[in-house]
Design a protein around this motif. Structure first.
Motif, PDB file in Angstrom:
ATOM      1  N   TRP A 179       0.829  -1.191   0.000  1.00 41.94           N
ATOM      2  CA  TRP A 179       0.000   0.000   0.000  1.00 41.94           C
ATOM      3  C   TRP A 179       0.873   1.255   0.000  1.00 41.94           C
ATOM      4  CZ3 TRP A 179      -5.142  -1.090  -0.250  1.00 41.94           C
ATOM      5  CH2 TRP A 179      -5.522  -2.377   0.128  1.00 41.94           C
ATOM      6  N   GLY A 180       0.358   2.306  -0.607  1.00 44.92           N
ATOM      7  CA  GLY A 180       1.006   3.601  -0.536  1.00 44.92           C
ATOM      8  C   GLY A 180       2.394   3.631  -1.132  1.00 44.92           C
ATOM      9  N   LEU A 181       2.586   3.015  -2.291  1.00 44.51           N
ATOM     10  CA  LEU A 181       3.890   3.002  -2.929  1.00 44.51           C
ATOM     11  C   LEU A 181       4.258   4.403  -3.435  1.00 44.51           C
ATOM     12  CD1 LEU A 181       3.488  -0.285  -4.990  1.00 44.51           C
ATOM     13  CD2 LEU A 181       4.706  -0.009  -2.835  1.00 44.51           C
ATOM     14  N   PHE A 182       5.542   4.738  -3.379  1.00 47.98           N
ATOM     15  CA  PHE A 182       5.998   6.032  -3.901  1.00 47.98           C
ATOM     16  C   PHE A 182       5.981   6.044  -5.428  1.00 47.98           C
ATOM     17  CE2 PHE A 182       8.654   5.804   0.110  1.00 47.98           C
ATOM     18  CZ  PHE A 182       7.779   6.592   0.845  1.00 47.98           C
ATOM     19  N   GLY A 183       6.301   4.921  -6.021  1.00 44.60           N
ATOM     20  CA  GLY A 183       6.348   4.846  -7.478  1.00 44.60           C
ATOM     21  C   GLY A 183       6.689   3.436  -7.917  1.00 44.60           C
ATOM     22  N   VAL A 184       6.387   3.152  -9.171  1.00 48.20           N
ATOM     23  CA  VAL A 184       6.644   1.826  -9.737  1.00 48.20           C
ATOM     24  C   VAL A 184       7.018   2.002 -11.203  1.00 48.20           C
ATOM     25  CG1 VAL A 184       5.703  -0.459 -10.275  1.00 48.20           C
ATOM     26  CG2 VAL A 184       5.001   0.720  -8.176  1.00 48.20           C
ATOM     27  N   GLY A 185       7.975   1.218 -11.669  1.00 50.33           N
ATOM     28  CA  GLY A 185       8.325   1.220 -13.084  1.00 50.33           C
ATOM     29  C   GLY A 185       8.357  -0.191 -13.619  1.00 50.33           C
ATOM     30  N   TYR A 186       7.927  -0.353 -14.864  1.00 51.21           N
ATOM     31  CA  TYR A 186       8.038  -1.659 -15.501  1.00 51.21           C
ATOM     32  C   TYR A 186       9.511  -1.957 -15.746  1.00 51.21           C
ATOM     33  CZ  TYR A 186       3.206  -2.974 -16.611  1.00 51.21           C
ATOM     34  OH  TYR A 186       1.899  -3.398 -16.535  1.00 51.21           O
ATOM     35  N   GLU A 187       9.994  -3.075 -15.232  1.00 54.85           N
ATOM     36  CA  GLU A 187      11.381  -3.440 -15.435  1.00 54.85           C
ATOM     37  C   GLU A 187      11.645  -3.700 -16.915  1.00 54.85           C
ATOM     38  OE1 GLU A 187      14.468  -5.865 -12.711  1.00 54.85           O
ATOM     39  OE2 GLU A 187      12.734  -7.001 -13.398  1.00 54.85           O
ATOM     40  N   VAL A 242       4.944   7.786 -10.708  1.00 59.39           N
ATOM     41  CA  VAL A 242       5.321   8.337  -9.411  1.00 59.39           C
ATOM     42  C   VAL A 242       4.072   8.914  -8.763  1.00 59.39           C
ATOM     43  CG1 VAL A 242       6.680  10.103  -8.218  1.00 59.39           C
ATOM     44  CG2 VAL A 242       7.667   8.879 -10.173  1.00 59.39           C
ATOM     45  N   SER A 243       3.881   8.624  -7.491  1.00 57.59           N
ATOM     46  CA  SER A 243       2.721   9.140  -6.764  1.00 57.59           C
ATOM     47  C   SER A 243       3.146  10.258  -5.818  1.00 57.59           C
ATOM     48  CB  SER A 243       2.053   8.023  -5.961  1.00 57.59           C
ATOM     49  OG  SER A 243       1.053   8.553  -5.102  1.00 57.59           O
ATOM     50  N   THR A 244       2.378  11.331  -5.805  1.00 62.91           N
ATOM     51  CA  THR A 244       2.654  12.444  -4.892  1.00 62.91           C
ATOM     52  C   THR A 244       1.914  12.293  -3.570  1.00 62.91           C
ATOM     53  OG1 THR A 244       0.811  13.776  -5.740  1.00 62.91           O
ATOM     54  CG2 THR A 244       2.953  13.994  -6.856  1.00 62.91           C
ATOM     55  N   ALA A 245       1.121  11.220  -3.425  1.00 65.68           N
ATOM     56  CA  ALA A 245       0.227  11.097  -2.265  1.00 65.68           C
ATOM     57  C   ALA A 245       0.983  11.145  -0.948  1.00 65.68           C
ATOM     58  CB  ALA A 245      -0.578   9.799  -2.376  1.00 65.68           C
ATOM     59  N   ARG A 246       2.158  10.528  -0.866  1.00 67.04           N
ATOM     60  CA  ARG A 246       2.925  10.502   0.377  1.00 67.04           C
ATOM     61  C   ARG A 246       4.186  11.353   0.301  1.00 67.04           C
ATOM     62  NH1 ARG A 246       4.498   4.703   1.572  1.00 67.04           N
ATOM     63  NH2 ARG A 246       5.218   5.624   3.536  1.00 67.04           N
TER      64      ARG A 246
END
Length: 340
Positions: A94-102, A109-113
């Motif tokens: 939950w609440g990941l900062f960001g994810v990229g396809y390898e 990128v999420s600004t939520a946190r």
């Protein structure tokens, strides 16, 4: 050092998804421009994927939307104000900062946190920059090919908490920079991912002599010498059969002239071998002593020098004799196969 040294740069863009702060999108784009020295426009925003609101984002849905809406863009970085979640195995994250396809073309990128309001503090800019480089590093393959099981400080692997993110540098480490800027490993237009140093590259013609080491050139003459020795022993079968194998047979079975010559050669060979090993170790010990303790030797030091040189020299001579004996025995076995 220049990123993408081959002269081409990927077509990159930042795409807002939902209603993220415009300052955050600009910060992500500026991070990419400064790091990779390439144009990175901020495109028109996209709506959030169906079924995703501000608090229940779904990473796969976001990335699929980016893939569908960014045809022709090599590196598409989405920026959203929604929370990102994904499931790794049976464990939800939950609440990941960001994810990229390898090894992929899209990341988010999420600004939520990471961002509190419409304007950004220096800490928030640093967090966005670190996470942006982490996501893009995953897309370019740095996480797998440079930081696999590696915990050295780098923006590629900043951690999963804000404390770890704040502690990580907002830049790539030396290993990542080398992978991005070296001609043999830098990403190329066919896939824009870093390459393994030993990976074959059909676009670069290499001289086969560049791949050889100096000792490779010794293998052919050494092989000829070994073959000649085997053939010579095979021709001398009547005499060689009477030579003692290491640990077996008797030297007295050898004809007297050969036996006498054998004993003389063996004696002086042993003398040279043992004395050479002892003198060699004396030189090594004296050199070490001079380097760390000075040139002068006490009486106890001289005794230690003598004892250490003798003990190490004898052991070294034994090792050399064992190796030579093993080679001699191997040649006899091969010669016996030739005779049979």
């Amino acid at each position: 050092m220049v990123v993408f040294p081959h002269g081409d740069v990927p077509h990159a863009a930042v795409i807002p998804i939902g209603e993220p702060p415009s300052a955050a999108c600009a910060a992500v784009a500026e991070t990419l421009r400064e790091t990779f020295e390439m144009p990175v426009p901020v495109e028109q925003p996209l709506e959030r994927p169906d079924g995703n609101d501000r608090d229940t984002g779904n990473v796969r849905a976001y990335l699929r939307q980016l893939e569908d809406e960014t045809d022709g863009i090599d590196l598409a970085i989405g920026v959203t104000d929604g929370r990102l979640t994904q499931t790794a195995g049976d464990t939800p994250q939950w609440g990941l900062f960001g994810v990229g396809y390898e090894f992929g073309t899209v990341g988010i990128v999420s600004t939520a946190r990471l961002v509190e309001g419409a304007t950004l503090s220096e800490l928030e800019r640093k967090r966005l920059a670190t996470e942006t480089l982490s996501v893009v590093g995953t897309m370019l393959g740095l996480r797998s090919r440079v930081h696999d099981d590696d915990d050295s400080p780098c923006a590629v692997a900043p951690g999963e908490s804000r404390r770890e993110l704040d502690a990580a540098p907002a830049s790539y480490c030396t290993a990542c920079w080398n992978a991005l800027t070296d001609d043999t490993t830098a990403p190329k237009p066919d896939d824009w991912i870093v390459r393994d140093p030993d990976e074959s590259d059909t676009s670069v013609v290499r001289d086969e002599h560049d791949e050889r080491k100096w000792w490779h050139y010794l293998l052919i003459p050494v092989g000829f010498v070994v073959l000649a020795a085997i053939k010579g022993i095979a021709l001398l079968e009547p005499v060689v059969k009477r030579l003692p194998r290491p640990g077996t047979g008797s030297r007295r079975d050898i004809p007297q002239p050969i036996h006498t010559g054998y004993r003389i050669v063996t004696f002086w060979t042993n003398v040279v071998l043992y004395l050479g090993a002892i003198v060699g170790w004396s030189v090594v010990i004296v050199s070490i002593h001079d380097r760390f303790l000075g040139a002068g030797f006490s009486d106890a030091g001289l005794v230690g020098l003598l004892v250490g040189s003798v003990v190490l020299g004898v052991y070294t001579a034994w090792i050399i004799k064992a190796i030579v004996g093993g080679l001699y025995d191997a040649v006899r076995v091969v010669a016996a196969e030739e005779w049979s």
